[in-house]
Enzyme design. Structure first.
Site, PDB file in Angstrom:
ATOM      1  N   TYR A 150     -32.856 -15.842  -7.276  1.00 13.64           N
ATOM      2  CA  TYR A 150     -32.091 -17.024  -7.698  1.00 13.64           C
ATOM      3  C   TYR A 150     -30.929 -17.286  -6.736  1.00 13.64           C
ATOM      4  O   TYR A 150     -30.740 -18.420  -6.280  1.00 13.64           O
ATOM      5  CB  TYR A 150     -31.576 -16.784  -9.118  1.00 13.64           C
ATOM      6  N   ALA A 151     -30.155 -16.224  -6.418  1.00 11.59           N
ATOM      7  CA  ALA A 151     -29.020 -16.395  -5.509  1.00 11.59           C
ATOM      8  C   ALA A 151     -29.505 -16.857  -4.134  1.00 11.59           C
ATOM      9  O   ALA A 151     -28.889 -17.730  -3.506  1.00 11.59           O
ATOM     10  CB  ALA A 151     -28.228 -15.098  -5.394  1.00 11.59           C
ATOM     11  N   ALA A 152     -30.627 -16.302  -3.665  1.00 11.30           N
ATOM     12  CA  ALA A 152     -31.178 -16.739  -2.369  1.00 11.30           C
ATOM     13  C   ALA A 152     -31.419 -18.241  -2.395  1.00 11.30           C
ATOM     14  O   ALA A 152     -31.078 -18.960  -1.449  1.00 11.30           O
ATOM     15  CB  ALA A 152     -32.477 -15.995  -2.072  1.00 11.30           C
ATOM     16  N   LYS A 208     -30.082 -20.589  -4.448  1.00 15.28           N
ATOM     17  CA  LYS A 208     -28.906 -21.442  -4.650  1.00 15.28           C
ATOM     18  C   LYS A 208     -27.960 -21.398  -3.441  1.00 15.28           C
ATOM     19  O   LYS A 208     -27.346 -22.411  -3.107  1.00 15.28           O
ATOM     20  CB  LYS A 208     -28.183 -21.058  -5.945  1.00 15.28           C
ATOM     21  N   SER A 222     -25.359 -23.320  -8.563  1.00 14.40           N
ATOM     22  CA  SER A 222     -24.968 -22.381  -9.622  1.00 14.40           C
ATOM     23  C   SER A 222     -23.799 -21.561  -9.097  1.00 14.40           C
ATOM     24  O   SER A 222     -23.595 -21.472  -7.869  1.00 14.40           O
ATOM     25  CB  SER A 222     -26.135 -21.435  -9.914  1.00 14.40           C
ATOM     26  N   ILE A 235     -23.332 -22.289 -19.091  1.00 14.85           N
ATOM     27  CA  ILE A 235     -23.366 -23.554 -19.820  1.00 14.85           C
ATOM     28  C   ILE A 235     -24.136 -23.389 -21.131  1.00 14.85           C
ATOM     29  O   ILE A 235     -25.195 -22.769 -21.184  1.00 14.85           O
ATOM     30  CB  ILE A 235     -24.022 -24.667 -18.950  1.00 14.85           C
ATOM     31  N   ASN A 241     -31.807 -31.506 -10.066  1.00 13.34           N
ATOM     32  CA  ASN A 241     -31.306 -30.617 -11.109  1.00 13.34           C
ATOM     33  C   ASN A 241     -32.330 -29.552 -11.508  1.00 13.34           C
ATOM     34  O   ASN A 241     -31.942 -28.451 -11.888  1.00 13.34           O
ATOM     35  CB  ASN A 241     -30.909 -31.450 -12.338  1.00 13.34           C
ATOM     36  N   THR A 288     -41.865 -31.351 -16.431  1.00 13.52           N
ATOM     37  CA  THR A 288     -43.064 -30.731 -15.877  1.00 13.52           C
ATOM     38  C   THR A 288     -44.353 -31.243 -16.511  1.00 13.52           C
ATOM     39  O   THR A 288     -45.411 -31.156 -15.907  1.00 13.52           O
ATOM     40  CB  THR A 288     -43.019 -29.209 -16.056  1.00 13.52           C
TER      41      THR A 288
HETATM   42  P1  NAI Z   1     -33.494 -25.837 -18.362  1.00 19.03           P
HETATM   43  O1  NAI Z   1     -34.396 -24.688 -18.156  1.00 19.03           O
HETATM   44  O2  NAI Z   1     -32.948 -26.105 -19.723  1.00 19.03           O
HETATM   45  O3  NAI Z   1     -34.172 -27.162 -17.821  1.00 19.03           O
HETATM   46  C1  NAI Z   1     -34.707 -27.154 -16.548  1.00 19.03           C
HETATM   47  C2  NAI Z   1     -35.330 -28.503 -16.242  1.00 19.03           C
HETATM   48  O4  NAI Z   1     -36.051 -28.291 -15.037  1.00 19.03           O
HETATM   49  C3  NAI Z   1     -36.313 -28.984 -17.294  1.00 19.03           C
HETATM   50  O5  NAI Z   1     -36.196 -30.381 -17.468  1.00 19.03           O
HETATM   51  C4  NAI Z   1     -37.669 -28.648 -16.688  1.00 19.03           C
HETATM   52  O6  NAI Z   1     -38.657 -29.588 -16.987  1.00 19.03           O
HETATM   53  C5  NAI Z   1     -37.380 -28.658 -15.200  1.00 19.03           C
HETATM   54  N1  NAI Z   1     -38.260 -27.714 -14.533  1.00 19.03           N
HETATM   55  C6  NAI Z   1     -38.460 -26.404 -14.830  1.00 19.03           C
HETATM   56  N2  NAI Z   1     -39.438 -25.899 -14.046  1.00 19.03           N
HETATM   57  C7  NAI Z   1     -39.838 -26.911 -13.245  1.00 19.03           C
HETATM   58  C8  NAI Z   1     -40.843 -27.039 -12.262  1.00 19.03           C
HETATM   59  N3  NAI Z   1     -41.665 -26.027 -11.952  1.00 19.03           N
HETATM   60  N4  NAI Z   1     -41.015 -28.229 -11.658  1.00 19.03           N
HETATM   61  C9  NAI Z   1     -40.234 -29.277 -11.980  1.00 19.03           C
HETATM   62  N5  NAI Z   1     -39.283 -29.244 -12.923  1.00 19.03           N
HETATM   63  C10 NAI Z   1     -39.094 -28.067 -13.551  1.00 19.03           C
HETATM   64  O7  NAI Z   1     -32.345 -25.668 -17.271  1.00 19.03           O
HETATM   65  P2  NAI Z   1     -30.761 -25.869 -17.324  1.00 19.03           P
HETATM   66  O8  NAI Z   1     -30.173 -24.638 -17.841  1.00 19.03           O
HETATM   67  O9  NAI Z   1     -30.403 -27.173 -17.926  1.00 19.03           O
HETATM   68  O10 NAI Z   1     -30.473 -25.887 -15.748  1.00 19.03           O
HETATM   69  C11 NAI Z   1     -30.522 -27.048 -14.955  1.00 19.03           C
HETATM   70  C12 NAI Z   1     -30.030 -26.685 -13.569  1.00 19.03           C
HETATM   71  O11 NAI Z   1     -28.729 -26.127 -13.654  1.00 19.03           O
HETATM   72  C13 NAI Z   1     -30.896 -25.663 -12.858  1.00 19.03           C
HETATM   73  O12 NAI Z   1     -30.961 -25.966 -11.484  1.00 19.03           O
HETATM   74  C14 NAI Z   1     -30.136 -24.362 -13.069  1.00 19.03           C
HETATM   75  O13 NAI Z   1     -30.400 -23.433 -12.052  1.00 19.03           O
HETATM   76  C15 NAI Z   1     -28.708 -24.853 -13.026  1.00 19.03           C
HETATM   77  N6  NAI Z   1     -27.753 -23.999 -13.723  1.00 19.03           N
HETATM   78  C16 NAI Z   1     -27.798 -23.794 -15.080  1.00 19.03           C
HETATM   79  C17 NAI Z   1     -26.852 -23.006 -15.714  1.00 19.03           C
HETATM   80  C18 NAI Z   1     -26.842 -22.778 -17.202  1.00 19.03           C
HETATM   81  O14 NAI Z   1     -25.995 -22.017 -17.688  1.00 19.03           O
HETATM   82  N7  NAI Z   1     -27.728 -23.395 -17.972  1.00 19.03           N
HETATM   83  C19 NAI Z   1     -25.789 -22.359 -14.944  1.00 19.03           C
HETATM   84  C20 NAI Z   1     -25.830 -22.631 -13.527  1.00 19.03           C
HETATM   85  C21 NAI Z   1     -26.780 -23.433 -12.963  1.00 19.03           C
END
Ligand code: NAI
Length: 239
Positions: free
Chosen positions: A145-147, A149, A132, A178, A80, A40
């Site tokens: 969030y569910a909406a 995903k 997710s 994770i 992602n 970001t």
């Molecule tokens: P995180 O919060 O550690 O990282 C998110 C990434 O998205 C960062 O690189 C950030 O710069 C970017 N980001 C955040 N807001 C943004 C915005 N407004 N515009 C552009 N980029 C933006 O996330 P995490 O946990 O690594 O998750 C990554 C993906 O995996 C997400 O889509 C999340 O929904 C999904 N996920 C994560 C789980 C977990 O347990 N960590 C479980 C299930 C899904």
């Protein structure tokens, strides 16, 4: 010497500066792709060996951000970046709801739309949208969030149906719980132990495990999996 599986391919990984996205960017890079990771802020440091692009999907104009993505002509797109908010349904702020849909659904939509002509022209493309488990099953206080995903899953399936005959495969990957820096910070040691006990595998997943699945889906060994939403959750959504 055998060639790396993604040698000669270019990849764009959104939200590639930390957590799951960072592990994916690193893995695709190790597999030989030229990777651009987005974050970001202007001053974020990308994973080693990756290029960097600042893209804030919440604040920015999505069409112009998507045009910047298209200019990279990626063979592989991994949507992602994603955000979450937890609130009882009646307390969801409509502005928050909109913001979550914008980052989690509309941005992937715009990026897919922008990179598709290049993939179609080259007759090859791989798209992975990170969903997710809350895009497969629901849970209280996850309305926004569910909406987002569930929508990402539907969008990916429809897209996959249209482009498979052009050599483009599109799938969702649905991680369970994770173990990222953020998870550790939010849950703490006790929270992680409690959550682990609810997972058949009795532990959280690792970002590298998600990255391995993504690497398989975009790599040469996947030639026929498309339109799927694959949970990687230690068995959580099947009990
Ligand atoms: P995180 O919060 O550690 O990282 C998110 C990434 O998205 C960062 O690189 C950030 O710069 C970017 N980001 C955040 N807001 C943004 C915005 N407004 N515009 C552009 N980029 C933006 O996330 P995490 O946990 O690594 O998750 C990554 C993906 O995996 C997400 O889509 C999340 O929904 C999904 N996920 C994560 C789980 C977990 O347990 N960590 C479980 C299930 C899904």
């Amino acid at each position: 010497m055998t060639a790396l599986p993604l040698a000669g391919k270019t990849a764009l990984v959104t939200g590639g500066t930390r957590g799951i996205g960072k592990a994916i960017a690193e893995r695709l890079r190790r597999d030989g792709a030229a990777v651009t990771a987005t974050g970001t802020r202007d001053d974020r440091i990308p994973p080693e060996g990756c290029a960097y692009l600042a893209m804030d999907f919440a604040a920015g104009d999505l069409e112009s951000l998507a045009a910047r993505a298209a200019a990279l002509a990626p063979d592989i797109l991994v949507n992602n970046a994603g955000i979450n908010a937890i609130a009882p349904f009646s307390e969801i702020d409509p502005a928050d709801f909109e913001r979550i849909q914008k980052v989690n659904v509309t941005a992937p939509f715009q990026l897919c739309r922008a990179v598709l002509p290049g993939m179609q022209a080259r007759g090859w493309g791989r798209i992975v949208n990170i969903s997710s488990i809350w895009g497969k099953i629901a849970k209280e206080e996850r309305g926004s969030y569910a909406a987002s995903k569930f929508a990402l899953d539907g969008m990916t399936a429809a897209l996959a149906a249209e482009v498979a005959e052009r050599g483009i495969l599109a799938n969702c990957v649905a991680p369970g719980f994770i173990d990222t820096e953020l998870t550790r910070r939010v849950l703490g040691v006790e929270g992680i132990a409690e959550l682990s006990a609810r997972v058949p595998a009795r532990r959280l997943g690792r970002p590298e495990e998600i990255a391995a699945l993504v690497a398989f889906l975009v790599g040469p060994e996947n030639s026929y999996i498309s339109g799927q939403n694959i949970a990687i959750d230690g068995g959580f959504t099947r009990v």
